[in-house]
Write a protein that holds these residues in place. Structure first.
Motif, PDB file in Angstrom:
ATOM      1  N   ALA A   1      -8.806 -15.144   6.597  1.00 21.95           N
ATOM      2  CA  ALA A   1      -8.188 -14.513   5.428  1.00 21.95           C
ATOM      3  C   ALA A   1      -6.663 -14.566   5.533  1.00 21.95           C
ATOM      4  CB  ALA A   1      -8.666 -13.068   5.297  1.00 21.95           C
ATOM      5  N   LEU A   2      -6.136 -14.282   6.726  1.00 22.96           N
ATOM      6  CA  LEU A   2      -4.678 -14.306   6.913  1.00 22.96           C
ATOM      7  C   LEU A   2      -4.125 -15.712   6.739  1.00 22.96           C
ATOM      8  CD1 LEU A   2      -4.266 -11.884   9.969  1.00 22.96           C
ATOM      9  CD2 LEU A   2      -4.018 -11.382   7.538  1.00 22.96           C
ATOM     10  N   SER A   3      -4.895 -16.719   7.167  1.00 17.74           N
ATOM     11  CA  SER A   3      -4.430 -18.097   7.002  1.00 17.74           C
ATOM     12  C   SER A   3      -4.402 -18.500   5.539  1.00 17.74           C
ATOM     13  CB  SER A   3      -5.325 -19.056   7.798  1.00 17.74           C
ATOM     14  OG  SER A   3      -6.585 -19.221   7.178  1.00 17.74           O
ATOM     15  N   LEU A   4      -5.303 -17.950   4.736  1.00 18.91           N
ATOM     16  CA  LEU A   4      -5.318 -18.243   3.304  1.00 18.91           C
ATOM     17  C   LEU A   4      -4.172 -17.549   2.574  1.00 18.91           C
ATOM     18  CD1 LEU A   4      -9.159 -17.964   2.638  1.00 18.91           C
ATOM     19  CD2 LEU A   4      -7.786 -20.015   2.290  1.00 18.91           C
ATOM     20  N   VAL A   5      -3.871 -16.324   2.992  1.00 16.84           N
ATOM     21  CA  VAL A   5      -2.785 -15.574   2.356  1.00 16.84           C
ATOM     22  C   VAL A   5      -1.438 -16.232   2.637  1.00 16.84           C
ATOM     23  CG1 VAL A   5      -1.521 -13.383   2.355  1.00 16.84           C
ATOM     24  CG2 VAL A   5      -4.027 -13.381   2.385  1.00 16.84           C
ATOM     25  N   LEU A   6      -1.252 -16.696   3.896  1.00  9.94           N
ATOM     26  CA  LEU A   6       0.023 -17.309   4.278  1.00  9.94           C
ATOM     27  C   LEU A   6      -0.272 -18.542   5.137  1.00  9.94           C
ATOM     28  CD1 LEU A   6       3.101 -16.797   4.022  1.00  9.94           C
ATOM     29  CD2 LEU A   6       2.984 -15.637   6.235  1.00  9.94           C
ATOM     30  N   PRO A   7      -0.585 -19.660   4.502  1.00 11.30           N
ATOM     31  CA  PRO A   7      -0.990 -20.839   5.274  1.00 11.30           C
ATOM     32  C   PRO A   7       0.130 -21.459   6.103  1.00 11.30           C
ATOM     33  CG  PRO A   7      -0.867 -21.354   2.936  1.00 11.30           C
ATOM     34  CD  PRO A   7      -0.704 -19.872   3.050  1.00 11.30           C
ATOM     35  N   LEU A   8       1.355 -21.486   5.577  1.00  8.66           N
ATOM     36  CA  LEU A   8       2.458 -22.131   6.278  1.00  8.66           C
ATOM     37  C   LEU A   8       3.447 -21.087   6.785  1.00  8.66           C
ATOM     38  CD1 LEU A   8       3.040 -25.181   3.912  1.00  8.66           C
ATOM     39  CD2 LEU A   8       1.696 -25.082   6.022  1.00  8.66           C
ATOM     40  N   GLN A   9       4.042 -21.371   7.927  1.00  2.00           N
ATOM     41  CA  GLN A   9       4.913 -20.418   8.612  1.00  2.00           C
ATOM     42  C   GLN A   9       6.319 -20.376   8.030  1.00  2.00           C
ATOM     43  OE1 GLN A   9       4.597 -18.320  11.598  1.00  2.00           O
ATOM     44  NE2 GLN A   9       6.565 -17.680  10.813  1.00  2.00           N
ATOM     45  N   PRO A  10       6.714 -19.244   7.481  1.00  2.00           N
ATOM     46  CA  PRO A  10       8.123 -19.108   7.090  1.00  2.00           C
ATOM     47  C   PRO A  10       8.940 -18.704   8.316  1.00  2.00           C
ATOM     48  CG  PRO A  10       6.936 -17.101   6.557  1.00  2.00           C
ATOM     49  CD  PRO A  10       5.923 -18.041   7.164  1.00  2.00           C
ATOM     50  N   ARG A  11      10.253 -18.783   8.197  1.00  2.00           N
ATOM     51  CA  ARG A  11      11.084 -18.284   9.297  1.00  2.00           C
ATOM     52  C   ARG A  11      10.895 -16.782   9.423  1.00  2.00           C
ATOM     53  NH1 ARG A  11      15.100 -21.057  11.815  1.00  2.00           N
ATOM     54  NH2 ARG A  11      15.388 -23.226  11.156  1.00  2.00           N
TER      55      ARG A  11
END
Length: 304
Positions: free
Chosen positions: A87-97
């Motif tokens: 679920a967390l990977s779907l909410v924020l798939p790519l890493q922001p700074r």
């Protein structure tokens, strides 16, 4: 960018709710919430309105769920934990700074940062929680000479690794502090492994088993495990309803060590999510990308 902070807030909220269920509901996460968190993540993924990002997010979530289910079946991970990570990977798939950190992201999935930070949090938190508590409860488990040797060995390995990073990679003081904290946690886990394990388990028979429980095979000798497997066809680390039914049918009243008081994984997941969001990927605090990437590129070019 307008939805980024909403996504970050959503990661924190979902991880916090999973942690609350894990801690105060005996590690039982309601199926409705688990499925709802996945559905919510799917909606936020779609809102990227970018086919490439949507596909990347879907692939990451599928990989996380697949690996998580495999780890669950062999008794290494709770199914709820697998749903949470997906679920967390779907909410924020790519890493922001990081919000306040200046660590590079290299466009890597957020899940990578989360797993790194989660692992670091677990190594530090587990001994901090269990060792003082075991002393308070007067749990006395002897430490063998092998445990001391392993602890000294792992300490020396860490020190050599830190020295290498200082001399070659020019690691920052923050990276050194982080590695020293991880080293201390690793040594404490090694030295107090049996004491920590005994703090996590209860000796119970099948009447106290719950679907999803984990049997502590590391507290059983191989002969005992093999005897149980010959008598109980479904006997594995993971407790299932089928195993409970078989033991009930065969009248097996033997008591087994079961992890009933283990630190819920949702706790280090929550702490790891906060660390990843605030600082970024801590692996680059230990091994700066600006130093490692040129070496990696030079190596790749030399092999062509």
């Amino acid at each position: 960018m307008d939805l980024l902070y909403f996504r970050i807030a959503s990661v924190i909220a979902i991880a916090f709710i999973y942690m609350i269920f894990d801690v105060f509901n005996k590690r039982n996460v309601p199926s409705v919430f688990a499925y709802a968190s996945i559905a919510y993540g799917v909606i936020l993924t779609i809102l990227y309105l970018n086919l490439g990002t949507i596909l990347i997010s879907a692939l990451i979530a599928i990989a996380v769920l697949g690996f998580g289910y495999f780890a669950y079946k062999i008794g290494q991970l709770g199914l709820g934990d697998a749903f949470e990570l997906a679920a967390l990977s779907l909410v924020l798939p790519l890493q922001p700074r990081g919000l306040i950190g200046n660590l590079p992201t290299l466009g890597l999935p957020f899940e990578f940062s989360l797993l790194v930070c989660m692992g670091i949090a677990a190594i530090i938190l587990v001994p901090l929680y269990y060792v003082p508590k075991s002393r308070k409860m007067r749990i006395k488990v002897g430490m063998g000479s092998g445990d001391i040797v392993k602890a000294i060995t792992i300490g020396l390995v860490y020190l050599v690794f830190i020295l290498f990073l200082v001399l070659v990679v020019r690691i920052s003081i923050y990276g050194i502090v982080l590695l020293l904290a991880v080293m201390a946690g690793s040594i404490a886990i090694m030295v107090f492994e049996k004491r920590i394990t005994y703090m996590m388990v209860d000796m119970v028979d099948f009447t106290k088993f719950e679907d999803g429980d984990i049997i502590a095979f590391n507290l059983m000798d191989r002969r005992d495990i093999e005897q149980s497997r010959r008598k109980i066809r479904r006997f594995e680390r993971l407790v299932t309803n089928e195993l409970i039914a078989e033991m009930k049918k065969k009248g097996v009243r033997k008591k087994y060590p079961v992890y009933k008081r283990a630190v819920p994984l949702a706790v280090p997941i929550f702490v790891g999510a906060l660390l990843a969001l605030v600082f970024g990927n801590l692996i680059f605090l230990i091994a700066p990308a600006g130093v490692l990437l040129p070496h990696a590129a030079a190596y790749l070019l030399s092999t062509e």
